[in-house]
Each structure stands twice: as structure tokens, then as C-alpha cells.
Enzyme design. Structure first.
Site, PDB file in Angstrom:
ATOM      1  N   SER A 196      42.052  41.678  35.484  1.00  0.00           N
ATOM      2  CA  SER A 196      41.824  41.417  36.902  1.00  0.00           C
ATOM      3  C   SER A 196      42.502  42.492  37.726  1.00  0.00           C
ATOM      4  O   SER A 196      43.443  43.150  37.262  1.00  0.00           O
ATOM      5  CB  SER A 196      42.408  40.042  37.272  1.00  0.00           C
ATOM      6  OG  SER A 196      42.434  39.842  38.676  1.00  0.00           O
TER       7      SER A 196
ATOM      8  N   TYR B 152      48.898  33.796  36.776  1.00  0.00           N
ATOM      9  CA  TYR B 152      47.624  34.492  36.593  1.00  0.00           C
ATOM     10  C   TYR B 152      47.835  36.001  36.476  1.00  0.00           C
ATOM     11  O   TYR B 152      47.345  36.627  35.526  1.00  0.00           O
ATOM     12  CB  TYR B 152      46.701  34.171  37.760  1.00  0.00           C
ATOM     13  CG  TYR B 152      45.343  34.848  37.670  1.00  0.00           C
ATOM     14  CD1 TYR B 152      44.421  34.457  36.713  1.00  0.00           C
ATOM     15  CD2 TYR B 152      44.988  35.866  38.554  1.00  0.00           C
ATOM     16  CE1 TYR B 152      43.178  35.064  36.626  1.00  0.00           C
ATOM     17  CE2 TYR B 152      43.747  36.475  38.478  1.00  0.00           C
ATOM     18  CZ  TYR B 152      42.846  36.077  37.515  1.00  0.00           C
ATOM     19  OH  TYR B 152      41.620  36.687  37.429  1.00  0.00           O
TER      20      TYR B 152
ATOM     21  N   LYS C 182      47.156  38.410  33.159  1.00  0.00           N
ATOM     22  CA  LYS C 182      46.171  39.496  33.178  1.00  0.00           C
ATOM     23  C   LYS C 182      46.822  40.863  32.916  1.00  0.00           C
ATOM     24  O   LYS C 182      46.176  41.755  32.362  1.00  0.00           O
ATOM     25  CB  LYS C 182      45.420  39.480  34.505  1.00  0.00           C
ATOM     26  CG  LYS C 182      44.526  38.250  34.677  1.00  0.00           C
ATOM     27  CD  LYS C 182      43.514  38.112  33.536  1.00  0.00           C
ATOM     28  CE  LYS C 182      42.546  36.979  33.745  1.00  0.00           C
ATOM     29  NZ  LYS C 182      41.524  36.907  32.676  1.00  0.00           N
TER      30      LYS C 182
END
Length: 254
Positions: free
Chosen positions: A137, A150, A154
Site C-alpha cells: 500500500s 495496517y 504493509k
């Protein structure tokens, strides 16, 4: 010769767009999703016989291997694996729990490892190399506010991609990653909503926190990401491995 691709998290959003683009490029498609009904509904969008569904929680190694075994046996080959499944809860530091940590890292990180293991198994069994393409991401290139779990997961995917690229090159397997930015998907709208709620603002404010710094001044469509994955899965990227291609409209440069 039949080309076969497996895409995890392909029941909707980016994953479904990737599956459709790879199908347009001549692949038979294995759709893996946590929700079997969602996976079956996605299969219905393809011509009969061109796609098959398999339900799996990608954080569970055994379930991933069972899903890949089913798809590879059905089509008789496997050439490309896109480890796309992921979750992205908003996680201000004080809100993070053990359960949240286990879920995010189980799906976003372990899911990539199990998918890569299963891909390696089948590539070897079929006697050829292949492509492993992982979802990281923009938040795995530059840390984003309130996304500690998150973003961290990533960043981990980028590191795993680089290591596996070195480890698997001898088997003619390339390993790459794609890093979407702000994409019009149910998951992204959910993240923006949570950020807005935490700040006492509305959903539009939440989305603008992510979208305001996009150089191209528009949100991404899932197809923008799918186009890059198609390149990584196709014949023009055979000399690329270990790299992450950022698909964010110009949010981060590196």
C-alpha cells in the site's frame, strides 16, 4: 496452453478488478475469498468455466493450501498468484488490542507468506516458474496517521517481497508488489469513515484526509491498480523482481 491465476480477496473491490483484468488477458481465474458466497457471486461475473471459487481465511495456512489445491487441480496448472486479501482497520495507538493485532498481521502478512508458499509448491509441481504479486500500500511506503497496524503490516509485505525475490529467483519465480493509494472500494470508504468518526467529523472530511495530497487530483479506480498488476503478471515484466510499484496518483515519490 492454459494460463491460470489465483487472486485472493477477489470477491469485490481491487481483487475483483484484478481478476477481471487478468481474465481479459487470457487467464483462467481462481477466486479466493473469506466469504464463499461472495466468491461464488464473483465467479458468476465470468463466462462459464473460466473461473472457480474457493473460500479461505488467508490467515490460516491449511485453508490457503486447500484453496490453491482445489484451483490448481481444477485447471491443471498455476502461473500467477496475487496475494491481494487484506484488512485495514483504523487503529490509534491506544485502541490497539491483541485481537486486532493478530487479525491484521494474520491476514495482511501471514496471508502473503501462506500464499507464496502455496504458489511455490504448485509452480514446482507443474515444472515451471511463475509470478507472485503481493498487495502492499501507499501506507506501506509512507506511514499514514491512525493506521499503525495496517501501515506496519504493509511495510512488512514490502520486506517479504524483497526477500522472496532473492530466495525464489533460482526457481524462475519473480516476486513483486503493488502499492495502491486511495481507491474507490468499500474498504477505503470504511477507513475514511472510521477516521472521521474518531475526529468527530463527517465522511467527506475523512476521505479528504487521504485524498488531499494526490498529485493527479482524483481518487483511484480499482481498474487503475488492476492495470499495474496485469503488467506484473504479463510478458513485459520478466526482468522485474523484488520491486514495489506505487499506484497512488502521485501521493509519495521515491
Amino acid at each position: 496452453m492454459v494460463k491460470v491465476a489465483i487472486v485472493t480477496g477477489a470477491g469485490q473491490g481491487i481483487g475483483l478488478a484484478i481478476a477481471k483484468r487478468l481474465h481479459a488477458d487470457g487467464f483462467k481465474i481462481g477466486i479466493v475469498d473469506y466469504n464463499p458466497d461472495t466468491a461464488e457471486a464473483a465467479v458468476a461475473e465470468f463466462p462459464e468455466g473460466d473461473a472457480i471459487a474457493a473460500g479461505a481465511d488467508v490467515s490460516k495456512r491449511e485453508q490457503v493450501f486447500e484453496a490453491f489445491d482445489k484451483i490448481a487441480a481444477h485447471f491443471g496448472d498455476l502461473n500467477v498468484v496475487v496475494n491481494n486479501a487484506g484488512v485495514a482497520p483504523t487503529t490509534p495507538l491506544e485502541t490497539i488490542t491483541q485481537e486486532m493485532f493478530d487479525q491484521v498481521y494474520g491476514i495482511n502478512v501471514a496471508g502473503v507468506i501462506w500464499g507464496a508458499q502455496a504458489a511455490q509448491k504448485h509452480f514446482k509441481a507443474f515444472g515451471h516458474g511463475g509470478r507472485i504479486i503481493n498487495a502492499t500500500s501507499q501506507a506501506g511506503v509512507l506511514g499514514n496517521p491512525e493506521l499503525a497496524l495496517y501501515s506496519g503490516s504493509k511495510f512488512a509485505v514490502r520486506g517479504i517481497t524483497q526477500v522472496l525475490a532473492r530466495d525464489l529467483a533460482q526457481d524462475d519465480i519473480t516476486v513483486t508488489a503493488f502499492a495502491p493509494g486511495i481507491v474507490k472500494t468499500p474498504m477505503m470508504f470504511g477507513i475514511a469513515h472510521e477516521v472521521a468518526v474518531n475526529a468527530g467529523k463527517d465522511d467527506e472530511w475523512g476521505m479528504n484526509q487521504f485524498a488531499q495530497n494526490i498529485t493527479l487530483k482524483r481518487l483511484s479506480e480499482p481498474e487503475d491498480v488492476a492495470n499495474v498488476v496485469a503488467f506484473l503478471a504479463g510478458p513485459d515484466s520478466t526482468y522485474i523482481t523484488g520491486q514495489t510499484i506505487v499506484v497512488d496518483g502521485g501521493m509519495v515519490f521515491h
